[in-house]
Design a protein around this motif. Structure first.
Motif, PDB file in Angstrom:
ATOM      1  N   TYR A   1       0.831  -1.012  -0.036  1.00  0.00           N
ATOM      2  CA  TYR A   1       0.070  -0.150  -0.295  1.00  0.00           C
ATOM      3  C   TYR A   1       1.404   1.408  -0.335  1.00  0.00           C
ATOM      4  N   TYR A   2       1.521   1.470   0.887  1.00  0.00           N
ATOM      5  CA  TYR A   2       2.810   2.463   1.396  1.00  0.00           C
ATOM      6  C   TYR A   2       3.662   2.378  -0.283  1.00  0.00           C
TER       7      TYR A   2
ATOM      8  N   VAL B   1       2.262   4.831  -2.629  1.00  0.00           N
ATOM      9  CA  VAL B   1       1.433   6.405  -1.933  1.00  0.00           C
ATOM     10  C   VAL B   1       2.615   7.306  -1.857  1.00  0.00           C
TER      11      VAL B   1
ATOM     12  N   SER C   1      -5.427  14.663   5.769  1.00  0.00           N
ATOM     13  CA  SER C   1      -5.006  13.454   7.028  1.00  0.00           C
ATOM     14  C   SER C   1      -4.868  14.365   8.333  1.00  0.00           C
TER      15      SER C   1
ATOM     16  N   THR D   1      -8.172   3.631  -2.660  1.00  0.00           N
ATOM     17  CA  THR D   1      -6.967   4.264  -3.136  1.00  0.00           C
ATOM     18  C   THR D   1      -7.299   3.250  -4.380  1.00  0.00           C
TER      19      THR D   1
ATOM     20  N   TYR E   1      -5.959   6.607   3.085  1.00  0.00           N
ATOM     21  CA  TYR E   1      -4.966   6.983   3.218  1.00  0.00           C
ATOM     22  C   TYR E   1      -4.988   7.122   4.882  1.00  0.00           C
TER      23      TYR E   1
END
Length: 466
Positions: A275-276, A279, A312, A340, A365
């Protein structure tokens, strides 16, 4: 006389006293000076929040000046992304030992000052590399900066637990995260202006202008170092007045615990990395993407690229509260990963206003961080938490370093469309991991996807049985 003695005993126990002056009776301290009072803790919280401001501000300096860095240093995209890879490399190891260094070697006060110094020195070296047109020196600066950056976050959390455990701790963690994202947001939106002003003053663009701009950004790191020194003084003073121990991370790292990790925990690690890496590297390369595909001005591109951090800041504590109240962590992670993927597909294959996709990415996120990381604590006993979180952060940084280099190579050879397809593939891997985690947890009768009320009941039953 007995009544007076009782009163003095009460005051000495609950109200720290000012020293006697000329034989006068001791007086209770003002609330703002009393470490046991909320007013004083608020003062400490202010410095605690700004402790990491400089680190987060300068971390995304390359992303905020992507065009300028590449032009002034004559870099390919692959070379540019090395600046992010070099930040991550030291943290592949330090994530295991940062807590140990704070607890056993320096102590949180001295350790925080030392890590803040690493951040300052790293940023100065980074800026000097631009001033002298030496890219290898810029890479060295990012490496030194990385040594301090992640460990400083550990120190910040240690201070938070030491001062607010059992009181306002969850709110404090939320505020610290919000301040961190504020630092990234301000950097994204102000550094282009700073570079423009330096260009006007110096008469032309070039590596010297870039170096001066980066050196100015380093002022925020000096500010954070000052906060570290003030925090050390206030914590030392509280230790003396309240007879409390210096804060500790409480982390116990034992690498042999890795062999005991369950399949569910390994799936969480895979989700985290997959995932990260879709991003942070995207944000690092996002400015030029929005300029080239959507014909945005540099100012507009920086603004839309920073919206993930802007969202965020307020969303993290709110979504964390939502997940705490509802439970169903796997469902929330599934929603975050699916959203996402939707955002990346929109950015890759449509020309819709990118603000829509980036706002969706910002919410996703924030939600994933609130739902994914706490699940580790549901799977491992407390004595293995330090090892589990250290390993999770370690492979996350390894993934970020490798994918940063891969993303730069893909962009140089194939362009942004193929890069977005690559990021979509990474998120798809995370999606497969979440679905697999759901079924593994269901088959094994785990509690990762229980509602909050069901989990509380299960915890109560376990406590009663013990």
């Amino acid at each position: 006389m007995a009544e007076r003695d009782d009163t003095e005993n009460y005051i000495s126990e609950y109200e720290p006293l000012q020293p006697r002056v000329d034989g006068a009776s001791p007086r209770p301290m003002a609330a703002i000076c009393d470490p046991s009072k909320l007013a004083h803790r608020v003062v400490v919280l202010v410095f605690m929040c700004f402790l990491g401001f400089g680190s987060y501000f300068c971390y995304d300096g390359p992303a905020a000046l992507q065009v300028q860095v590449r032009q002034d240093m004559q870099l390919t995209t692959s070379g540019f992304m090395q600046l992010y890879a070099w930040y991550s490399w030291p943290n592949v190891i330090l994530c295991f030992f940062g807590g140990f260094i704070l607890d056993r070697v320096f102590g949180v006060r001295l350790g925080t000052v030392i890590f803040s110094l690493f951040v300052c020195i790293g940023q100065v070296i980074f800026a000097a590399g631009a001033l002298w047109n030496a890219f290898w020196l810029m890479e060295l600066g990012r490496f030194v900066f990385g040594i301090g950056g992640e460990s400083l976050a550990v120190a910040q959390n240690t201070y938070a637990v030491s001062w607010f455990k059992g009181k306002e701790l969850n709110l404090v963690f939320g505020l610290q995260l919000s301040m961190a994202r504020l630092g990234s947001t301000v950097n994204m939106n102000i550094m282009g202006w700073v570079y423009g002003r330096m260009e006007s003053l110096l008469g032309s663009a070039g590596h010297v202008t870039l170096g001066v701009s980066l050196m100015i950004a380093g002022v925020t790191c000096v500010f954070s170092l000052v906060c570290a020194l003030i925090l050390a003084f206030l914590d030392r003073r509280a230790e003396r007045i309240l007879n409390k121990e210096q804060g500790k991370t409480g982390e116990v790292i034992k690498l042999t615990d890795v062999k005991d990790f369950s399949l569910s925990l390994w799936l969480i690690f895979i989700i985290c990395v997959a995932y990260y890496v879709a991003v942070f590297p995207f944000i690092g390369l996002g400015q030029v993407f929005f300029i080239e595909k959507f014909n945005f001005t540099p100012t507009q591109a920086r603004a839309v690229n920073s919206i993930v951090y802007i969202i965020s800041a307020p969303a993290s504590p709110l979504l964390g509260f939502l997940v705490d109240k509802t439970g169903k962590n796997i469902v929330w992670v599934l929603c975050a990963v699916a959203s996402t993927l939707t955002a990346h597909i929109m950015l890759a294959f449509t020309f819709w206003n990118p603000w829509i996709a980036m706002c969706l990415l910002g919410v996703s996120y924030s939600l994933l961080a609130c739902a994914l990381w706490p699940m580790v604590a549901f799977l491992v006993p407390e004595h293995q938490l330090g090892t589990a979180y250290g390993f999770m952060q370690s492979i996350q940084n390894l993934g970020l370093a490798l994918i940063a280099m891969a993303a730069g190579g893909i962009l140089d050879s194939s362009g942004y469309l193929f890069l977005e397809v690559f990021f979509c593939a990474c998120v798809c891997l995370a999606l497969v991991g979440v679905v697999t985690l759901y079924f593994v947890d269901y088959v094994r009768g785990g509690d990762l996807n229980l509602s909050a009320s069901a989990r509380a009941k299960l915890l109560k039953n376990k406590t009663d049985s013990e």
